[in-house]
Design a protein around this motif. Structure first.
Motif, PDB file in Angstrom:
ATOM      1  N   LEU A 163       0.979  -1.209   0.068  1.00  0.00           N
ATOM      2  CA  LEU A 163      -0.065   0.030   0.216  1.00  0.00           C
ATOM      3  C   LEU A 163       1.002   1.282  -0.013  1.00  0.00           C
ATOM      4  O   LEU A 163       1.596   1.475   0.799  1.00  0.00           O
ATOM      5  N   PRO A 164       0.726   2.060  -0.717  1.00  0.00           N
ATOM      6  CA  PRO A 164       1.574   3.262  -1.101  1.00  0.00           C
ATOM      7  C   PRO A 164       1.528   4.194   0.286  1.00  0.00           C
ATOM      8  O   PRO A 164       2.616   4.729   0.826  1.00  0.00           O
ATOM      9  N   GLY A 165       0.371   4.532   0.692  1.00  0.00           N
ATOM     10  CA  GLY A 165       0.328   5.288   1.954  1.00  0.00           C
ATOM     11  C   GLY A 165      -1.100   5.448   2.317  1.00  0.00           C
ATOM     12  O   GLY A 165      -2.096   5.113   1.682  1.00  0.00           O
ATOM     13  N   GLU A 166      -1.272   5.504   3.903  1.00  0.00           N
ATOM     14  CA  GLU A 166      -2.536   5.712   4.446  1.00  0.00           C
ATOM     15  C   GLU A 166      -2.252   6.616   5.874  1.00  0.00           C
ATOM     16  O   GLU A 166      -1.395   5.993   6.358  1.00  0.00           O
ATOM     17  N   THR A 167      -3.103   7.199   6.063  1.00  0.00           N
ATOM     18  CA  THR A 167      -3.064   7.954   7.457  1.00  0.00           C
ATOM     19  C   THR A 167      -3.923   7.103   8.515  1.00  0.00           C
ATOM     20  O   THR A 167      -5.040   6.806   8.013  1.00  0.00           O
ATOM     21  N   VAL A 168      -3.582   7.042   9.653  1.00  0.00           N
ATOM     22  CA  VAL A 168      -4.499   6.094  10.547  1.00  0.00           C
ATOM     23  C   VAL A 168      -4.412   6.854  11.732  1.00  0.00           C
ATOM     24  O   VAL A 168      -3.472   7.805  12.374  1.00  0.00           O
ATOM     25  N   ARG A 169      -5.733   7.145  12.332  1.00  0.00           N
ATOM     26  CA  ARG A 169      -5.858   7.529  13.670  1.00  0.00           C
ATOM     27  C   ARG A 169      -5.602   6.564  14.931  1.00  0.00           C
ATOM     28  O   ARG A 169      -6.394   5.490  14.820  1.00  0.00           O
ATOM     29  N   ILE A 170      -5.009   6.735  15.595  1.00  0.00           N
ATOM     30  CA  ILE A 170      -4.435   5.691  16.776  1.00  0.00           C
ATOM     31  C   ILE A 170      -5.085   6.149  17.920  1.00  0.00           C
ATOM     32  O   ILE A 170      -5.161   7.297  18.459  1.00  0.00           O
ATOM     33  N   GLU A 171      -6.101   5.546  18.450  1.00  0.00           N
ATOM     34  CA  GLU A 171      -7.103   5.647  19.601  1.00  0.00           C
ATOM     35  C   GLU A 171      -6.537   5.130  20.832  1.00  0.00           C
ATOM     36  O   GLU A 171      -6.963   5.779  21.996  1.00  0.00           O
ATOM     37  N   ARG A 172      -5.698   4.146  21.085  1.00  0.00           N
ATOM     38  CA  ARG A 172      -5.252   3.749  22.204  1.00  0.00           C
ATOM     39  C   ARG A 172      -3.851   3.339  21.952  1.00  0.00           C
ATOM     40  O   ARG A 172      -3.435   3.453  21.007  1.00  0.00           O
ATOM     41  N   GLY A 173      -3.138   2.907  23.283  1.00  0.00           N
ATOM     42  CA  GLY A 173      -1.650   2.451  23.147  1.00  0.00           C
ATOM     43  C   GLY A 173      -0.905   3.679  23.193  1.00  0.00           C
ATOM     44  O   GLY A 173      -1.124   4.833  23.512  1.00  0.00           O
ATOM     45  N   ALA A 176      -1.599   6.795  21.416  1.00  0.00           N
ATOM     46  CA  ALA A 176      -3.032   7.286  21.432  1.00  0.00           C
ATOM     47  C   ALA A 176      -3.225   8.849  21.333  1.00  0.00           C
ATOM     48  O   ALA A 176      -2.325   9.565  21.534  1.00  0.00           O
ATOM     49  N   GLY A 177      -4.242   9.119  20.244  1.00  0.00           N
ATOM     50  CA  GLY A 177      -4.454  10.571  20.031  1.00  0.00           C
ATOM     51  C   GLY A 177      -3.783  11.234  18.875  1.00  0.00           C
ATOM     52  O   GLY A 177      -3.803  12.398  18.444  1.00  0.00           O
ATOM     53  N   ARG A 178      -2.966  10.376  18.200  1.00  0.00           N
ATOM     54  CA  ARG A 178      -2.121  10.770  17.020  1.00  0.00           C
ATOM     55  C   ARG A 178      -2.510  10.111  15.845  1.00  0.00           C
ATOM     56  O   ARG A 178      -3.294   9.107  15.526  1.00  0.00           O
ATOM     57  N   SER A 179      -2.644  11.042  14.725  1.00  0.00           N
ATOM     58  CA  SER A 179      -2.995  10.676  13.493  1.00  0.00           C
ATOM     59  C   SER A 179      -1.522  10.426  12.626  1.00  0.00           C
ATOM     60  O   SER A 179      -0.677  11.367  12.522  1.00  0.00           O
ATOM     61  N   LEU A 180      -1.152   9.445  12.339  1.00  0.00           N
ATOM     62  CA  LEU A 180       0.089   8.901  11.738  1.00  0.00           C
ATOM     63  C   LEU A 180       0.045   8.301  10.266  1.00  0.00           C
ATOM     64  O   LEU A 180      -0.805   7.694  10.099  1.00  0.00           O
ATOM     65  N   LYS A 181       0.966   8.777   9.579  1.00  0.00           N
ATOM     66  CA  LYS A 181       0.948   8.424   8.095  1.00  0.00           C
ATOM     67  C   LYS A 181       2.071   7.214   7.992  1.00  0.00           C
ATOM     68  O   LYS A 181       3.080   7.495   8.260  1.00  0.00           O
ATOM     69  N   TYR A 182       1.365   6.220   7.071  1.00  0.00           N
ATOM     70  CA  TYR A 182       2.193   5.102   7.030  1.00  0.00           C
ATOM     71  C   TYR A 182       2.201   4.912   5.371  1.00  0.00           C
ATOM     72  O   TYR A 182       1.541   5.235   4.660  1.00  0.00           O
ATOM     73  N   SER A 183       3.534   4.556   5.283  1.00  0.00           N
ATOM     74  CA  SER A 183       3.543   4.353   3.565  1.00  0.00           C
ATOM     75  C   SER A 183       4.498   2.930   3.390  1.00  0.00           C
ATOM     76  O   SER A 183       4.985   2.328   4.231  1.00  0.00           O
ATOM     77  N   HIS A 184       4.378   2.535   2.067  1.00  0.00           N
ATOM     78  CA  HIS A 184       4.871   1.371   1.605  1.00  0.00           C
ATOM     79  C   HIS A 184       4.963   0.124   2.434  1.00  0.00           C
ATOM     80  O   HIS A 184       5.676  -0.756   2.679  1.00  0.00           O
TER      81      HIS A 184
END
Length: 232
Positions: A163-173, A176-184
């Motif tokens: 998957l080239p890229g996607e932003t994920v909202r992290i709710e716990r752990g 928590a509270g961060r929106s992080l972008k993942y790639s490749h």
């Protein structure tokens, strides 16, 4: 902290320069997790590396962080097994995140850009053992590998979709509270065949869709990656 920031600045300056296509790109696998608070800098570094033509970047999300309360949507147990396989093959005492494995041979903390750059350069300096060409037509992937060295070992042919890229909202752990972008982000991962490493191999396999695909030639038992190619 200042040294880390300087390292990122140097690496980003290198990435800003035009990248020439390479016949033998270096493969960087990042073992990471959405539940790991130390991983976002390494995830960002992998995204930068993935823009280069002479590097193939792959993020392999592991599942052993899921217990802390956030299940990584990209995590797969087979990626944890692959990381453990590298540890056994390399005699490494532990596995961790963020860990980068470069060309299946060297490991490094994934948030250390200068060290990562040094290892990539060392692998680029080595003469290629195999010329690998791939092309896609219709629903078929065509693979051609030619041995350039009499001592080329047998290799498994790995086919990876990512998957080239996607932003994920992290709710716990931990994140928590961060929106992080993942790639490749590695998703489908199959071993299509084993090549004896001699002469020329030509193989065609079925390939659905038009998303990015990577082909790796890797010595069995989590050995070195001897050749790689990518279609974006």
């Amino acid at each position: 902290m200042r040294r880390v920031l300087m390292g990122f600045a140097v690496l980003w300056a290198m990435l800003a320069a035009p990248a020439m296509a390479e016949d033998n790109p270096v493969v960087v696998e990042l073992f990471t997790s959405q539940g790991c608070s130390s991983c976002p800098p390494a995830d960002a570094l992998l995204a930068e590396l993935g823009q280069r033509d002479d590097v193939i970047a792959l993020a392999l999300h592991v599942d052993y962080w899921d217990y802390i309360g956030w299940k990584d949507k990209f995590a797969r147990p087979e990626f944890t097994r692959r990381q453990k396989g590298y540890a056994r093959a390399g005699g490494w005492r532990t596995i961790y995140t963020p860990q980068m494995v470069i060309n299946g041979a060297d490991d490094v903390v994934g948030s250390r850009p200068m060290k990562v750059t040094d290892i990539i350069r060392a692998h680029q300096a080595k003469p290629p053992k195999v010329r690998l060409e791939i092309s896609r037509q219709g629903g078929k992937l065509h693979i051609k590998a030619q041995s350039l060295h009499d001592g080329t070992q047998p290799c498994d042919i790995h086919i990876i979709r990512y998957l080239p890229g996607e932003t994920v909202r992290i709710e716990r752990g931990e994140n928590a509270g961060r929106s992080l972008k993942y790639s490749h982000v590695a998703q489908g991962w199959d071993v299509a065949a084993r090549w004896n490493g001699r002469g020329t191999l030509e193989k065609t396999v079925a390939l659905d869709g038009d998303g990015p695909v990577v082909v790796l030639l890797q010595e069995p038992g989590h050995g070195p990656i001897v050749a790689a190619a990518r279609l974006r």
